[in-house]
Scaffold this active site. Structure first.
Site, mmCIF file in Angstrom:
data_model
loop_
_atom_site.group_PDB
_atom_site.id
_atom_site.type_symbol
_atom_site.label_atom_id
_atom_site.label_comp_id
_atom_site.label_asym_id
_atom_site.label_seq_id
_atom_site.Cartn_x
_atom_site.Cartn_y
_atom_site.Cartn_z
ATOM 1 C CE1 TYR B 155 -4.257 1.959 0.734
ATOM 2 C CE2 TYR B 155 -2.585 3.461 2.806
ATOM 3 C CZ TYR B 155 -3.843 3.039 1.841
ATOM 4 O OH TYR B 155 -4.304 4.220 1.411
ATOM 5 C CE LYS B 159 -3.868 4.857 -1.267
ATOM 6 N NZ LYS B 159 -4.695 5.551 -2.295
#
Lengths: 77, 247
Positions: B155, B159
């Site tokens: 993640y 990001k």
């Protein structure tokens, strides 16, 4: 052929702000007509609209001169 | 109203932060394409709520990691509204685990939706926005993409990737009147954070100078700012909306 060249020339003159006399089959968009990469992408988009055809990314990358564009369009019509 | 008559596509808009973004922009006059991949019923509810405000809304099912789905979604949106002014790349998933326990498929799934999805959607709207000589692209990143976070390697990498993609797209598209910015939310109350144990939440609060979790509306208001004329001189930036966690 003349008709395609005429229509392509008009788009180039409008988009790149060059003189009609500068646009010939040998003219390179980037080297002779002052286009940057994004200008060429936009030109191809306009050609797609003008001639109602889809030009794939792979084919578009091969279009470097006015002649390339005219030949490509003639080949598809 | 700051977005009167604007046409907007929000990915992952059926629930959570995406839903709040869709509603906030609609309140300011925008017509909204509500994208979803799984929660059809909730997407329809979001669209109905937008229509009750007197705005247009459509629901569009698409997996943002699938190029043909994305192209169709953008085409449907432009067909419905006749143009596309604002894209909000919000869709995202988590598959958290420690690095040593993370499966390759967990890595790939998160990368595909959270990073490749942003690329595909941005690419797909660029043609229309370049023709219009205007456009706004707003990417929802995360504060963990700036600071790192144990248990979220996939993640966090995605990001952080979104922030780099934002800067590059901003540079490529600036000359065509298109701005591209990112928002990095901190801890926002959603279904996801509601499930956390109290001691974890208390631990989080200690790291937030403003001493509260964020609300989805804190993010939606920031999206509104980046979508409106008020932010016209801002591009390539990542706004931290995190109560001061990272300065």
């Amino acid at each position: 052929m003349a008709d395609v060249l005429e229509r392509v020339t008009k788009i180039i003159v409008d988009r790149l702000g060059v003189e009609e006399s500068q646009v010939n089959l040998e003219a390179s968009f980037k080297d002779d007509l002052g286009a940057d990469s994004l200008d060429v992408v936009e030109l191809v988009m306009e050609l797609e609209d003008e001639f109602s055809m889809e030009i794939s990314d792979d084919d578009a990358e091969k279009i470097g001169t006015v002649g390339d564009a005219v030949n490509y369009i003639n080949g598809k019509m | 109203m700051k977005l009167h008559g604007k046409a907007v596509l929000v990915t992952g808009a059926s629930r959570g932060i995406g839903r709040e973004i869709a509603l906030e922009l609609a309140r300011e006059g925008a017509d909204i394409a509500v994208n979803y991949s799984g929660s059809e019923q909730r997407a329809i509810e979001t669209a109905e709520e937008i229509k009750r405000m007197g705005r247009q809304a459509i629901v569009v099912k698409a997996d943002v990691s699938d190029a043909s789905d994305v192209e169709k979604m953008v085409k449907d949106t432009i067909q419905a509204f006749g143009k596309l002014d604002i894209l909000v790349n919000n869709a995202g998933i988590t598959r958290d685990n420690l690095l040593m326990r993370m499966k390759e498929s967990d890595w790939d799934d998160v990368m595909n939706i959270n990073l490749k999805g942003v690329f595909l959607c941005t690419k797909a709207v660029t043609r229309q926005m370049m023709k219009q000589r205007s456009g706004r692209i707003i990417n929802i990143s995360s504060i963990v993409g700036v600071m790192g976070n144990a248990g979220q390697a996939n993640y966090v990498a995605a990001k952080a990737g979104v922030i780099g993609l934002t800067k590059t797209a901003a540079k490529e598209l600036a000359s065509r009147g298109i701005t591209v910015n990112a928002i990095a939310p901190g801890f926002i109350t959603t279904d996801m954070t509601d499930k956390l144990p109290d001691e974890v939440k208390e631990g989080m609060l200690k790291t937030i100078p403003l001493a509260r979790l964020g609300e989805p509306s804190d993010i939606a208001k920031t999206v509104l700012f980046l979508a409106s004329e008020d932010s016209r001189y801002i591009t390539g930036q990542t706004l931290h909306v995190d109560g001061g966690m990272v300065m």
